[in-house]
Design a protein around this motif. Structure first.
Motif, PDB file in Angstrom:
ATOM      1  N   SER A  50      35.327  25.344  40.741  1.00 52.78           N
ATOM      2  CA  SER A  50      34.336  26.418  40.634  1.00 52.78           C
ATOM      3  C   SER A  50      33.525  26.248  39.340  1.00 52.78           C
ATOM      4  O   SER A  50      33.983  26.595  38.257  1.00 52.78           O
ATOM      5  N   LYS A  52      31.004  27.728  38.000  1.00 53.75           N
ATOM      6  CA  LYS A  52      30.579  28.871  37.162  1.00 53.75           C
ATOM      7  C   LYS A  52      31.645  29.270  36.147  1.00 53.75           C
ATOM      8  O   LYS A  52      31.355  29.905  35.143  1.00 53.75           O
ATOM      9  N   GLU A  71      32.113  22.993  43.388  1.00 52.80           N
ATOM     10  CA  GLU A  71      31.764  24.240  44.090  1.00 52.80           C
ATOM     11  C   GLU A  71      30.698  24.940  43.268  1.00 52.80           C
ATOM     12  O   GLU A  71      30.952  25.352  42.127  1.00 52.80           O
ATOM     13  N   HIS A 193      36.235  33.762  50.262  1.00 51.04           N
ATOM     14  CA  HIS A 193      36.678  34.074  48.891  1.00 51.04           C
ATOM     15  C   HIS A 193      36.643  35.585  48.689  1.00 51.04           C
ATOM     16  O   HIS A 193      35.647  36.236  49.002  1.00 51.04           O
ATOM     17  N   ARG A 199      45.668  39.248  42.704  1.00 49.81           N
ATOM     18  CA  ARG A 199      45.803  37.828  43.079  1.00 49.81           C
ATOM     19  C   ARG A 199      47.134  37.545  43.765  1.00 49.81           C
ATOM     20  O   ARG A 199      47.830  36.571  43.449  1.00 49.81           O
ATOM     21  N   GLY A 231      40.431  32.189  42.894  1.00 52.08           N
ATOM     22  CA  GLY A 231      41.032  33.466  42.510  1.00 52.08           C
ATOM     23  C   GLY A 231      42.534  33.457  42.308  1.00 52.08           C
ATOM     24  O   GLY A 231      43.112  34.501  42.015  1.00 52.08           O
ATOM     25  N   GLU A 274      39.130  26.745  45.875  1.00 46.65           N
ATOM     26  CA  GLU A 274      38.080  26.685  44.844  1.00 46.65           C
ATOM     27  C   GLU A 274      38.578  27.290  43.535  1.00 46.65           C
ATOM     28  O   GLU A 274      38.143  28.380  43.132  1.00 46.65           O
ATOM     29  N   GLY A 276      39.100  28.294  39.709  1.00 47.71           N
ATOM     30  CA  GLY A 276      38.307  28.373  38.483  1.00 47.71           C
ATOM     31  C   GLY A 276      39.252  28.661  37.335  1.00 47.71           C
ATOM     32  O   GLY A 276      39.745  27.740  36.650  1.00 47.71           O
ATOM     33  N   ILE A 277      39.565  29.954  37.156  1.00 50.08           N
ATOM     34  CA  ILE A 277      40.451  30.380  36.062  1.00 50.08           C
ATOM     35  C   ILE A 277      41.733  29.549  36.001  1.00 50.08           C
ATOM     36  O   ILE A 277      42.142  29.097  34.930  1.00 50.08           O
ATOM     37  N   TYR A 373      35.136  31.548  31.932  1.00 47.42           N
ATOM     38  CA  TYR A 373      34.065  32.546  31.795  1.00 47.42           C
ATOM     39  C   TYR A 373      33.737  32.870  30.334  1.00 47.42           C
ATOM     40  O   TYR A 373      33.322  33.975  30.028  1.00 47.42           O
TER      41      TYR A 373
HETATM   42  C1  LIG Z   1      33.056  31.723  45.835  1.00 43.70           C
HETATM   43  C2  LIG Z   1      33.967  31.628  44.674  1.00 43.70           C
HETATM   44  N1  LIG Z   1      34.827  30.587  44.598  1.00 43.70           N
HETATM   45  C3  LIG Z   1      35.661  30.449  43.548  1.00 43.70           C
HETATM   46  C4  LIG Z   1      35.690  31.365  42.510  1.00 43.70           C
HETATM   47  C5  LIG Z   1      36.635  31.126  41.349  1.00 43.70           C
HETATM   48  O1  LIG Z   1      37.496  32.189  41.142  1.00 43.70           O
HETATM   49  P1  LIG Z   1      38.590  32.120  39.970  1.00 43.70           P
HETATM   50  O2  LIG Z   1      37.897  31.725  38.728  1.00 43.70           O
HETATM   51  O3  LIG Z   1      39.146  33.508  39.927  1.00 43.70           O
HETATM   52  O4  LIG Z   1      39.608  31.097  40.426  1.00 43.70           O
HETATM   53  C6  LIG Z   1      34.833  32.471  42.554  1.00 43.70           C
HETATM   54  C7  LIG Z   1      34.832  33.490  41.483  1.00 43.70           C
HETATM   55  O5  LIG Z   1      34.280  34.552  41.550  1.00 43.70           O
HETATM   56  C8  LIG Z   1      33.935  32.609  43.669  1.00 43.70           C
HETATM   57  O6  LIG Z   1      33.066  33.639  43.741  1.00 43.70           O
END
Ligand SMILES: Cc1ncc(COP(=O)(O)O)c(C=O)c1O
Length: 417
Positions: A50, A52, A71, A193, A199, A231, A274, A276-277, A373
């Motif tokens: 992820s 972002k 992603e 998602h 979680r 997530g 996907e 991220g955290i 983040y």
């Molecule tokens: C579509 C999608 N994928 C993956 C993630 C990554 O989530 P996380 O950082 O909680 O693992 C997000 C976070 O909002 C998301 O919107």
């Protein structure tokens, strides 16, 4: 991994008195743990990192080297993935806002495209009209309820999620029928998602079951992937005192459903996660020098060259795990104190009510677990953003230089006269 005062003093020459440290070996180890947990149970498994959560180009490149797909949720992130050399068919393009050009580019380049809303269908159809001989493949992000006995599991307790195409009101069927109007469109994927507050493993089994059910009801002939989004929890600092599921717990629940629903073999859909955290939170720490210790009435404040924006953009009140690295070990005084930042906001607290050894000017404070983040959410407020240094097998690499006035007020963007 925490640096010694000697190492910090050397880095200070190049990086100034605050910087982020990225532990590259930790990134590799997180990736391996997630991948092993899922792939050992379901071989057709893909990690879509992820962007972002932390789109430091060096991080994205490392993910690509490890085998992750990208992603992305905007054209900016899409173009970044291309710029660092990710193959376009290894980009998953999600997100609620896509222009017609974004969609045509993703289709032209053979990226994985998950549409979030009905307006995107017109853009896809326009593309198909112009490219009659091209087989176009798309995925749908779906929206169904994942509440727990009627109680919302979503962040902030929202009753419904705003993302994806709703199954309950018939929009999902409508979208499928509309896409079927064109012979050269195939719906090959479902995406689900949901950002939940706890979680929980059960939430992931609900998401997986929901997606599998829809795939078997509507897409038996075409389904190529089930994407359960991100997530999940990663490794949580022990100081948070919460019990969280392991990667194996999530994988066991999700993969057992996939294995029951789909027979092993060529036609078995890919499972996409996907993260991220869970992938990056514990790979970054923030180092900031102590400037002053101040007493106001009976309260101690320790001012450092940092801000809450550097470590907790959501400004939550929980203290992150941190360490004090002293310049001089002889001085010693204990007290209760707060760590505060350089902005002019009253609420710029990096940590509250700490009991222990009082930091002295020139000491350093290290905040851990700041990889998710933060880099992407650090506003350009009052001071330039700190640089980022990566450590890999005891070697240091500058992966983002410290900003200067010139980059902060980019001369191509701002008018000065
Ligand atoms: C579509 C999608 N994928 C993956 C993630 C990554 O989530 P996380 O950082 O909680 O693992 C997000 C976070 O909002 C998301 O919107």
């Amino acid at each position: 991994m925490v640096l010694s005062y000697q190492q910090i003093a050397e880095l200070e020459q190049k990086m100034g008195t605050s910087f982020f440290l990225l532990d590259v070996e930790k990134v590799r180890s997180n990736y391996k743990k997630i991948d092993d947990a899922f792939r050992s149970r379901y071989n057709r498994f893909i990690i879509g990192y992820s962007y972002k959560t932390n789109y430091l180009p060096f991080m994205c490149k490392e993910m690509d080297k490890l085998g992750a797909y990208a992603e992305v949720v905007s054209r900016l992130e899409y173009d970044l993935a291309i710029k660092i050399g990710v193959k376009s068919n290894r980009i998953i393009f999600n997100g609620p806002l896509k222009t017609e050009d974004d969609i045509h580019t993703a289709l032209e380049q053979g990226s994985i495209l998950n549409i979030d809303s009905l307006y995107e269908i017109d853009f896809i159809q326009n593309y198909c009209r112009k490219n009659k001989n091209k087989q176009v493949k798309v995925g749908l992000r779906v929206n169904f309820t994942i509440s727990d006995n009627g109680v919302s599991t979503l962040q902030e307790g929202y009753g419904v999620s705003r993302f994806g195409i709703c199954v309950a009101n018939g929009n999902f069927e409508y979208a499928l029928n509309k896409l079927k109007e064109y012979k050269n469109i195939k719906v090959i994927g479902l995406h689900g998602h949901f950002s939940t507050s706890e979680r929980k493993v059960e939430t992931y089994s609900r998401i997986t079951k929901g997606l599998c059910k829809l795939a078997k009801e509507y897409l038996t002939e075409t389904i190529e992937y089930i994407d359960i989004g991100g997530g999940i929890y990663g490794e949580i600092p022990s100081s948070f005192n919460i019990n969280t599921p392991s990667f194996d717990d999530y994988a066991e629940s999700v993969c057992s459903i996939m294995n029951t629903e789909f027979e092993e073999g060529e036609r078995q859909p890919y499972l996409i996660l996907e993260p991220g955290i869970s992938m990056v939170a514990n790979t970054f720490s923030f180092y900031a020098k102590v400037i002053e210790g101040k007493k106001v009435q009976e309260t101690h404040f320790v001012l450092i060259d940092g801000s809450v924006h550097n470590i907790k953009p959501t400004m939550h009140k929980r203290n992150l795990p941190m360490q004090l690295i002293k310049q001089n070990y002889n001085k010693y005084q204990t007290a209760r104190y707060n760590i505060v930042g350089y902005t002019c906001m009253e609420k710029d607290y990096l940590a509250h009510d700490i009991e222990g050894e009082l930091p002295e000017p020139n000491d350093y404070i290290v905040f851990e677990n700041v990889g998710a983040y933060t880099i992407v959410f650090n506003p350009p407020f009052i001071k330039e953003r700190p640089g980022i240094i990566a450590i890999d097998q005891n070697e240091f690499y500058i992966v983002r230089r410290r900003e200067s006035l010139r980059e902060f007020f980019n001369e191509h963007l701002y008018v000065f006269q």
